[in-house]
Write a protein that holds these residues in place. Structure first.
Motif, mmCIF file in Angstrom:
data_model
loop_
_atom_site.group_PDB
_atom_site.id
_atom_site.type_symbol
_atom_site.label_atom_id
_atom_site.label_comp_id
_atom_site.label_asym_id
_atom_site.label_seq_id
_atom_site.Cartn_x
_atom_site.Cartn_y
_atom_site.Cartn_z
ATOM 1 N N UNK A 34 -5.720 2.561 -1.028
ATOM 2 C CA UNK A 34 -7.040 3.249 -0.905
ATOM 3 C C UNK A 34 -7.797 2.880 0.518
ATOM 4 N N UNK A 35 -7.562 1.982 0.930
ATOM 5 C CA UNK A 35 -8.207 1.778 2.222
ATOM 6 C C UNK A 35 -7.935 2.702 3.114
ATOM 7 N N UNK A 36 -6.211 3.071 3.339
ATOM 8 C CA UNK A 36 -5.827 4.004 4.083
ATOM 9 C C UNK A 36 -6.424 5.459 3.833
ATOM 10 N N UNK A 37 -6.491 5.894 2.763
ATOM 11 C CA UNK A 37 -7.179 7.189 2.104
ATOM 12 C C UNK A 37 -8.615 7.095 2.524
ATOM 13 N N UNK A 38 -9.426 6.217 2.238
ATOM 14 C CA UNK A 38 -10.701 6.177 2.410
ATOM 15 C C UNK A 38 -10.984 6.288 3.892
ATOM 16 N N UNK A 39 -10.241 5.895 4.698
ATOM 17 C CA UNK A 39 -10.456 5.780 6.347
ATOM 18 C C UNK A 39 -10.048 7.529 6.749
#
Length: 486
Positions: free
Chosen positions: A177-182
């Motif tokens: 989710x860190x990649x999606x959120x970015x």
């Protein structure tokens, strides 16, 4: 108390006694001076009185604690509860300024000094743990996932055309989710099975770069510490690929500081190739409350860029917690914890293998994972579809925390991406299994109690399986008798 005040005190109390008291305080001050001059973690841990003296000295440097201060701004370090003020040692202003989490605050010299010292002491510990050539780091008041997001957002300005992040699969939601959120699209690289281990598919990573184009890839997002049978990524090979294709490389080192193997991988990756930043959790590596992380790297200017990307000021609590902890432990105390963790890993491994053999299971062979272990649950899974998840529930109700049971074939959708075999880091891992980890702070008693309770749970399943087998045999016997009479 300074020399002048001690002199005044000598008019009220015998001068010899005052001199002795001054010498006692001087011992504390010498420790503070060494910390300020060197910016390194002391070898021997400090006593609590020295730490509290230091924190109080810092607090009186902040404007909210000035005796004659008159604050007319919208944020003046006012705190309604005395309990809250004491909890934070009256260091209320936080760290950083609106444009940079590492910047100095004019009206909070003490909090700013706390921030700078914490980053310096943590950098010293990272070097001690094995990444000798790291040049810069800072503590950020966010857990690992959001700290990774901050790194990705910083890279966005350097690579405006990029929209993909290459990610060797690890079944942990926050890093995905860190990649999606970015705002980026994760490109999941499935692992390859080598023996019992799940390892990085280097050929697949390079092939995907050629298909997507290096300029369209923001970075490679790799992982060190992880749940077995997944093992740390092949960081050296990934770092070389990133250097060859001029692609940034961000490493999720969530609980890797406590492992010399994980830190060695990062050091070697930076030596032979490219690693732009590596992120680690404070609570998982330093036994402090959840809510902080360390962002570190080998290019000082890039790490500064990340710190400037953080919007606004930030809570000083994570910095305060880790500084207090490291001053309490000293380098000798922290190294002792690392040594004990490694010894407990060997003990847990040998004892878990004995237990696995008793129930005709296996301790999976994962030599490249220095923290996590996995024991097969193949027989349990074959006897009942729900037995594996029931085992997890039984352990939890018996106050065993941290153990993970991983059934076969679980499906999980995370942000519209469906993972088959979720939690096992692969679409079709050969067997169900149970995870246990030897993390920093674990004691022999923890291992012994865990194994005892696991043994009791497995005995319960064995008894139920035997009972069910007897019932089935009786049923089959009655059926055969009826057929003969007919």
């Amino acid at each position: 108390m300074n020399a002048e005040n001690f002199g005044c005190g000598a008019r009220l109390v015998t001068a010899a006694y005052v001199r002795q008291g001054a010498q006692g305080r001087r011992a504390h001050e010498l420790r503070l001076r060494a910390l300020l001059e060197q910016g390194k973690c002391p070898e021997d841990g400090w006593d609590e009185s020295t730490i509290e003296l230091f924190l109080h000295e810092l607090a009186v440097m902040d404007s909210n604690n000035f005796l004659g201060n008159c604050g007319v701004g919208e944020r003046e370090g006012r705190v309604a509860s005395g309990l809250v003020a004491r909890r934070h040692y009256r260091l209320i202003h936080g760290i950083g300024r609106s444009g940079d989490i590492s910047a100095v605050q004019p009206k909070a010299a003490g909090s700013s000094l706390l921030n700078k010292l914490t980053n310096s002491v943590v950098l010293d510990i990272i070097k001690l743990a094995g990444v000798r050539t790291v040049t810069n780091c800072f503590v950020v008041p966010m857990a690992t996932g959001m700290s990774l997001t901050l790194c990705f957002l910083t890279l966005r300005h350097k690579r405006p055309k990029a929209k993909y992040i290459l990610w060797p699969r690890i079944d942990q939601k926050s890093c995905f989710k860190s990649m999606i959120t970015a705002g980026f699209e994760p490109v999941v690289i499935e692992n390859v099975l080598e023996g019992d281990e799940l390892r990085t598919d280097i050929e697949a990573v390079e092939a995907k770069i050629k298909i997507l184009g290096a300029e369209n890839i923001l970075c490679v997002h790799s992982t060190t510490a992880c749940f077995a049978p997944r093992v740390p990524d092949r960081l050296e090979e990934l770092a070389v690929i990133c250097a060859n294709y001029d692609i940034p490389h961000i490493v999720n080192n969530a609980y890797g500081v406590q492992s010399s193997k994980c830190m060695h991988l990062i050091q070697q990756g930076a030596r032979v190739g490219r690693i732009d930043a590596f992120v680690q959790s404070l609570d998982k590596n330093f036994m402090v409350p959840v809510g902080g992380a360390i962002i570190a790297g080998f290019n000082e200017s890039f790490i500064q860029e990340i710190s400037k990307m953080y919007p606004g000021r930030a809570s000083a609590s994570p910095s305060l917690d880790v500084l207090i902890t490291l001053l309490s432990l000293g380098t000798s105390g922290y190294k002792q914890l690392l040594k004990e963790r490694k010894e407990m890993f060997s003990y847990l491994s040998s004892e878990l293998k004995k237990l696995a053999d008793t129930y005709n299971e296996r301790l999976l062979d994962t030599p490249h994972n220095p923290i996590s272990l996995a024991m097969s649950l193949k027989n349990l899974d074959e006897n009942s579809d729900s037995a594996v998840t029931e085992l997890g529930s039984m352990l939890f109700t018996r106050q065993v925390s941290g153990a993970r049971v991983v059934p076969c074939g679980a499906v999980q959708t995370v942000n519209n991406y469906t993972f088959k075999g979720f939690m096992s880091h692969a679409n079709d891992y050969p067997c169900a299994y149970l995870n246990a980890a030897s993390a920093i702070g674990i004691k022999k008693q923890d291992v012994d109690v865990f194994l005892k309770r696991l043994d009791k749970c497995l005995k319960t399943f064995r008894k139920e399986a035997k009972k069910e087998k007897c019932v089935n045999e009786v049923g089959n016997s009655n059926t055969s008798t009826e057929q003969l009479e007919d």
